[in-house]
Scaffold this motif. Structure first.
Motif, short mmCIF file in Angstrom:
data_model
loop_
_atom_site.label_atom_id
_atom_site.label_comp_id
_atom_site.label_asym_id
_atom_site.label_seq_id
_atom_site.Cartn_x
_atom_site.Cartn_y
_atom_site.Cartn_z
N ALA A 1 0.84 -1.20 0.00
CA ALA A 1 0.00 0.00 0.00
C ALA A 1 0.87 1.24 0.00
CB ALA A 1 -0.89 -0.01 1.24
N PRO A 2 0.37 2.35 -0.58
CA PRO A 2 1.11 3.60 -0.59
C PRO A 2 1.27 4.14 0.83
CG PRO A 2 -0.69 3.62 -2.19
CD PRO A 2 -0.87 2.42 -1.32
N PRO A 3 2.10 5.15 1.01
CA PRO A 3 2.31 5.73 2.34
C PRO A 3 1.00 6.22 2.95
CG PRO A 3 3.95 6.55 0.79
CD PRO A 3 2.94 5.78 0.00
N ALA A 4 1.01 6.40 4.26
CA ALA A 4 -0.21 6.74 4.99
C ALA A 4 -0.78 8.09 4.60
CB ALA A 4 0.06 6.70 6.50
N GLN A 5 0.08 9.08 4.31
CA GLN A 5 -0.41 10.40 3.94
C GLN A 5 -0.89 10.38 2.50
OE1 GLN A 5 -0.74 12.96 6.06
NE2 GLN A 5 -0.02 11.56 7.67
N GLN A 6 -2.21 10.43 2.32
CA GLN A 6 -2.78 10.25 1.00
C GLN A 6 -3.32 11.56 0.44
OE1 GLN A 6 -2.55 7.44 -0.46
NE2 GLN A 6 -2.03 6.06 1.22
N PRO A 7 -3.01 11.88 -0.83
CA PRO A 7 -3.64 13.02 -1.47
C PRO A 7 -5.06 12.66 -1.90
CG PRO A 7 -2.25 11.89 -3.04
CD PRO A 7 -2.07 11.18 -1.72
N SER A 8 -5.79 13.66 -2.33
CA SER A 8 -7.10 13.40 -2.91
C SER A 8 -6.94 12.51 -4.13
CB SER A 8 -7.75 14.73 -3.33
OG SER A 8 -8.85 14.49 -4.18
N PRO A 9 -7.84 11.52 -4.34
CA PRO A 9 -7.70 10.64 -5.50
C PRO A 9 -7.69 11.37 -6.83
CG PRO A 9 -9.28 9.74 -3.92
CD PRO A 9 -8.94 11.13 -3.45
N SER A 10 -8.32 12.56 -6.90
CA SER A 10 -8.35 13.28 -8.17
C SER A 10 -7.06 14.03 -8.45
CB SER A 10 -9.53 14.27 -8.19
OG SER A 10 -9.38 15.24 -7.18
N THR A 11 -6.18 14.14 -7.45
CA THR A 11 -4.89 14.79 -7.64
C THR A 11 -3.89 13.75 -8.12
OG1 THR A 11 -5.36 16.33 -5.84
CG2 THR A 11 -3.06 16.11 -6.52
N PRO A 12 -3.35 13.88 -9.33
CA PRO A 12 -2.47 12.84 -9.86
C PRO A 12 -1.19 12.70 -9.04
CG PRO A 12 -3.16 14.35 -11.59
CD PRO A 12 -3.55 14.97 -10.29
N GLN A 13 -0.87 11.49 -8.65
CA GLN A 13 0.37 11.20 -7.95
C GLN A 13 1.03 10.01 -8.65
OE1 GLN A 13 1.69 12.88 -5.25
NE2 GLN A 13 0.01 14.35 -5.45
N PHE A 14 2.14 10.28 -9.31
CA PHE A 14 2.86 9.24 -10.04
C PHE A 14 4.32 9.23 -9.60
CE2 PHE A 14 -0.80 10.11 -12.67
CZ PHE A 14 -1.11 8.92 -13.29
N GLU A 15 4.95 8.06 -9.61
CA GLU A 15 6.38 7.98 -9.33
C GLU A 15 7.06 7.17 -10.42
OE1 GLU A 15 6.97 6.04 -5.57
OE2 GLU A 15 6.90 4.03 -6.46
N ARG A 16 8.30 7.53 -10.69
CA ARG A 16 9.04 6.85 -11.75
C ARG A 16 9.47 5.45 -11.32
NH1 ARG A 16 12.67 12.13 -13.18
NH2 ARG A 16 10.99 13.32 -14.16
N VAL A 17 9.38 4.54 -12.28
CA VAL A 17 9.76 3.15 -12.06
C VAL A 17 11.10 2.90 -12.74
CG1 VAL A 17 9.08 0.76 -12.50
CG2 VAL A 17 7.33 2.49 -12.00
N GLN A 18 12.04 2.30 -12.03
CA GLN A 18 13.36 1.97 -12.57
C GLN A 18 13.88 3.09 -13.49
OE1 GLN A 18 11.68 -2.35 -13.41
NE2 GLN A 18 13.88 -2.35 -13.82
N PRO A 19 14.06 4.27 -12.96
CA PRO A 19 14.38 5.44 -13.81
C PRO A 19 15.65 5.28 -14.63
CG PRO A 19 14.62 5.95 -11.45
CD PRO A 19 13.92 4.64 -11.54
N GLU A 20 16.62 4.56 -14.13
CA GLU A 20 17.85 4.37 -14.92
C GLU A 20 17.58 3.54 -16.17
OE1 GLU A 20 17.55 3.59 -11.73
OE2 GLU A 20 18.67 5.18 -10.72
#
Length: 497
Positions: A18-37
């Motif tokens: 599960a993502p971290p406990a501090q959650q943004p609103s679902p309508s606010t896009p939150q993306f993180e890079r996967v294997q950036p190298e």
């Protein structure tokens, strides 16, 4: 109407933490890079998802200039480039890629096209030994096409049960090749679909609901767009009579990338077009007619757009829209992720995607099987990248989804352009309408399930698929589906004969 029971799609049901406990609103896009190298290489253009090795998760092909093409095998959310190992590491500038099962053996083959005629003939890679080897059989099957290739698509235009090949070109008339089993036959002239204008994008769907696939053709350099209505295997350009051709626009403007979705959730399919000039949204008004509704909205900006792709990133039941922009001398031109608020669009682009944008390829897929859509972007500049972004939607919101995989009676991927609709079983309210990919992103065609976000409170749904065969639209219904039973797996529906 045919009724059938649900079938589990054979995939892993594992889930990420599960993502971290501090959650943004679902309508606010939150993306993180996967294997950036791994995904940092420049010069990426087409990108397309498909489960080429039949292990239950989507893999990603990326075509390049400046370097060899890549095939990223997905192993439970960890990616490895295996293109050289399986025979797909072409070093010629690749502009087009389409996954499809041309030989009807149940696995995905790959068509790729190159940037210019001088760079050689297109390749048709047959998938052998469950993805362990790809063999170029273009010459054998008569599809060794030459030209400045743009949008390819595997579609069954003649409804005989196998997929035919359409290829758009910027330097010659578009081509349609009929699949005759042991070979492909060029039927461009006899069908009338050989638009000679500078085509860069095509989208196939049944625009007039008469039971066959029609083709919207996006043309560049001031050329008018085309809308080729399919009348029993013969095509007629009806764009002028529909007032959708854009006659008289200047030579520095033109359409680039069409994308199809039911953005207003009224049950029919609308068309967004990324353009050089103001972007365009055509609202479907039924009976094969469309109305321009983008003027004066956030979607009508002149972003010098190349590509667009729809995806409900927040699982609220309304498809959102990512639009890529391009300038040849700039690595980072602002892209736009538009949040769909019940038919009104608001720019919600995350900062990370402004820093490393797309410029060309856009491909949504739930690569980690957690229920929400992740996003692969491709930037073809020498200083660009082709990052993969994991959607960090809160776990409860990510779980509100259903993915539907539509195949034929033998389990083959032959239904491009078919429609899928989902309804709330308790109220009968339509939740959304989706299209089996018939070409999109940037000159790409993927093979992923149709994804539906489900509004909060929906417990069970009815799924209807509309398939096209024999000039008829046939609806198959699956009742009382519990979406949670298919989380990480997907619902497979087999089209009637």
């Amino acid at each position: 109407m045919t009724r059938t029971g649900p079938v589990l799609l054979a995939t892993s049901a594992w889930l990420l933490a599960a993502p971290p406990a501090q959650q943004p609103s679902p309508s606010t896009p939150q993306f993180e890079r996967v294997q950036p190298e791994l995904f940092a290489a420049s010069g990426a253009q087409p990108n397309a998802w498909a489960d080429y090795d039949s292990d239950g998760d989507p893999d990603l092909f990326v075509g390049f200039r400046y370097r060899a093409n890549r095939l990223y095998r997905n192993d439970r959310g960890t990616f490895t480039d295996v293109a050289a190992q399986v025979g797909l590491a072409d070093t010629v500038e690749t502009r087009a890629a389409a996954w499809g099962d041309f030989d009807s053996d149940g696995d995905f083959d790959l068509f790729i096209g190159f940037a210019a005629r001088a760079q050689g003939r297109a390749k048709l890679y047959r998938n052998d030994d469950n993805g362990r080897h790809f063999v170029d059989v273009a010459a054998q099957y008569g599809v060794g096409l030459e030209g400045t290739t743009r949008q390819p698509a595997w579609i069954d235009y003649d409804q005989d049960g196998d997929v035919d090949l359409f290829v758009a070109y910027r330097d010659q008339p578009n081509r349609l090749l009929r699949n005759d089993g042991a070979k492909f036959t060029d039927v461009t002239e006899q069908t009338g679909i050989g638009d000679p204008r500078k085509t860069v994008g095509v989208a196939w769907f049944d625009m007039d609901q008469d039971g066959d696939l029609d083709a919207f053709v996006a043309n560049q350099d001031g050329d008018q767009d085309g809308f080729f209505r399919n009348d029993g295997g013969k095509f007629t350009d009806v764009a002028p009579q529909l007032e959708m051709s854009w006659a008289g626009r200047p030579a520095d403007q033109g359409s680039v990338g069409p994308a199809i979705a039911d953005y207003d959730n009224d049950g029919d399919l609308d068309i967004f077009i990324a353009t050089y000039g103001p972007d365009v949204l055509w609202q479907n008004h039924g009976a094969g007619t469309f109305k321009l509704v983008s003027r004066g909205t956030a979607l009508a900006g002149e972003y010098h757009s190349t590509t667009a792709a729809w995806g409900d990133y927040d699982n609220d039941g309304w498809p959102d829209l990512f639009v890529a922009s391009y300038l040849a001398d700039q690595a980072e031109v602002p892209d736009h992720l538009f949040h769909n608020q019940r038919g009104t669009f608001v720019n919600a682009t995350p900062a990370a995607m402004l820093e490393k944008g797309a410029s060309h390829g856009i491909a949504w897929a739930d690569f980690d099987a957690d229920g929400d859509l992740d996003l692969a972007l491709a930037n073809n500049h020498r200083d660009g990248a082709h990052h993969l972004y994991r959607n960090m939607l809160p776990a409860a919101a990510a779980a509100r989804a259903l993915q539907v995989r539509l195949v034929d009676q033998r389990g083959r991927w032959t239904q491009a352009g078919a429609e899928v609709r989902v309804y709330d079983a308790a109220t009968g309210r339509r939740i959304g309408t989706g299209l089996v990919d018939s070409g999109g992103g940037y000159c790409s065609q993927g093979a992923t399930p149709v994804h539906f976000g489900l509004p909060d409170g929906v417990q069970r749904v009815r799924v209807e698929v509309t398939t096209l065969r024999g000039g008829r639209r046939t609806v198959t219904s699956v009742d009382d589906v519990n979406p949670q039973a298919y989380r990480g797996r997907g619902l497979e529906i087999r089209a009637p004969r």
